[in-house]
Scaffold this active site. Structure first.
Site, mmCIF file in Angstrom:
data_model
loop_
_atom_site.group_PDB
_atom_site.id
_atom_site.type_symbol
_atom_site.label_atom_id
_atom_site.label_comp_id
_atom_site.label_asym_id
_atom_site.label_seq_id
_atom_site.Cartn_x
_atom_site.Cartn_y
_atom_site.Cartn_z
ATOM 1 N N ARG A 194 42.207 35.767 45.354
ATOM 2 C CA ARG A 194 41.452 34.665 44.518
ATOM 3 C C ARG A 194 42.815 33.976 43.763
ATOM 4 O O ARG A 194 43.689 34.615 43.347
ATOM 5 C CB ARG A 194 40.976 35.693 43.432
ATOM 6 C CG ARG A 194 40.377 34.726 42.267
ATOM 7 C CD ARG A 194 39.363 35.800 41.290
ATOM 8 N NE ARG A 194 38.820 35.066 40.261
ATOM 9 C CZ ARG A 194 39.228 34.780 38.945
ATOM 10 N NH1 ARG A 194 40.552 35.145 38.838
ATOM 11 N NH2 ARG A 194 38.632 33.959 38.197
ATOM 12 N N SER A 213 28.578 35.853 43.143
ATOM 13 C CA SER A 213 28.646 36.230 41.660
ATOM 14 C C SER A 213 27.246 35.845 41.124
ATOM 15 O O SER A 213 26.738 34.806 41.040
ATOM 16 C CB SER A 213 29.846 35.522 41.016
ATOM 17 O OG SER A 213 31.070 36.104 41.448
ATOM 18 N N LYS A 242 39.393 37.580 32.685
ATOM 19 C CA LYS A 242 38.620 36.187 32.743
ATOM 20 C C LYS A 242 37.985 35.853 31.467
ATOM 21 O O LYS A 242 37.233 36.247 30.868
ATOM 22 C CB LYS A 242 37.379 36.558 33.739
ATOM 23 C CG LYS A 242 36.950 35.216 34.349
ATOM 24 C CD LYS A 242 35.917 35.366 35.447
ATOM 25 C CE LYS A 242 35.487 33.902 36.134
ATOM 26 N NZ LYS A 242 34.598 34.086 37.212
#
Length: 209
Positions: free
Chosen positions: A40, A109, A138
Site C-alpha cells: 500500500r 474493502s 487512516k
C-alpha cells in the site's frame, strides 16, 4: 489461483518504518508467520511504486507468499502481482477482473452489509471488513464496524472475510472468534521494532484460538 492464506495479512506502511528497509522488514514479517502481503503506497510516484512492487514480488514469490497491490491495477499488471485490493472508490471490481483474469486474487474493502453482498455478487475473492476497531493509520476511516458486525457477516457471506483496522495482540483472539478468515495488520507490525517477533506472537495467538 495462488495460495490464499489470509490468516495473518500484512498491509505495508513505510511511514512507520523510521528509515528501515521495507524489503528487510517484510522478509522478517514473513519469517515470523505473515501469510500474505499487500503493498500500500499512497504517496509514492508510479516509478517508485513499480520498483518497490517488483522487488517485493521477486522476494515473496521465492518465499511462497502472495503479494497484492493496493488500488493500482497498472502496477499489479506490470509486476505480475498475485492480486489487487480495491476500495469502494477504486476501479470497479468487474473491470479489474476482466483485465487481471480469474487466477488472480481480488479483494474489496467494505464497511456496510450491502457493500459486502455486492462484493460477493461481483466475484470478489475476499472482503476486507474495515475498520473493525478505530485505527491510527487512516485519518479518513469511517466509524468502526465492531465485532458483532463482523460475526453477523460471517453468518451470511460465504467468501473469506479479512478484518482490518486497529488489530493487535490484545484483540486478535476476538477477531478469530467471529469466524473471520484472517486479520490484516498495519501498525502492530510495521511500527514494531522487532517485526519478526511481533509477527510470531500474532501467529501463535491465531493458531491457538
Amino acid at each position: 489461483m495462488v495460495n490464499s492464506d489470509y490468516s495473518l495479512y500484512l498491509v505495508t506502511d513505510r511511514s512507520l518504518l523510521q528509515g528501515r528497509s521495507l524489503l528487510e522488514e517484510v522478509r522478517k514479517a514473513v519469517k515470523g508467520g505473515v501469510s500474505m502481503v499487500q503493498l500500500r503506497e499512497k504517496e509514492a510516484g508510479s516509478r517508485e511504486f513499480y520498483e518497490l512492487a517488483q522487488t517485493l514480488q521477486t522476494e515473496l514469490r521465492e518465499l511462497g507468499v502472495p503479494l497484492l497491490i493496493n488500488d493500482r491495477l497498472d502496477i499489479a499488471l506490470a509486476v505480475d502481482a498475485d492480486g489487487l485490493h480495491l476500495g469502494q472508490d477504486d476501479l470497479p471490481l468487474p473491470v479489474a477482473r476482466s483485465l487481471l483474469g480469474k487466477e488472480k486474487i481480488i479483494g474489496l474493502s467494505i464497511n456496510k452489509r450491502e457493500e459486502a453482498r455486492e462484493g460477493e455478487k461481483m466475484g470478489a475473492d475476499y472482503l476486507g471488513v474495515s475498520p473493525v476497531f478505530s485505527t491510527p493509520t487512516k485519518a479518513d476511516a469511517p466509524p468502526a464496524t465492531g465485532l458483532e458486525f463482523l460475526a453477523s457477516l460471517r453468518q451470511e457471506i460465504k467468501i473469506p472475510l479479512v478484518a482490518i483496522g486497529g488489530i493487535n495482540k490484545e484483540n486478535l483472539k476476538m477477531i478469530k472468534e467471529t469466524g473471520a478468515d484472517g486479520a490484516a495488520v498495519i501498525s502492530a507490525l510495521m511500527g514494531a521494532s522487532d517485526i519478526e517477533g511481533e509477527a510470531r506472537k500474532l501467529r501463535q495467538i491465531w493458531e491457538r484460538n
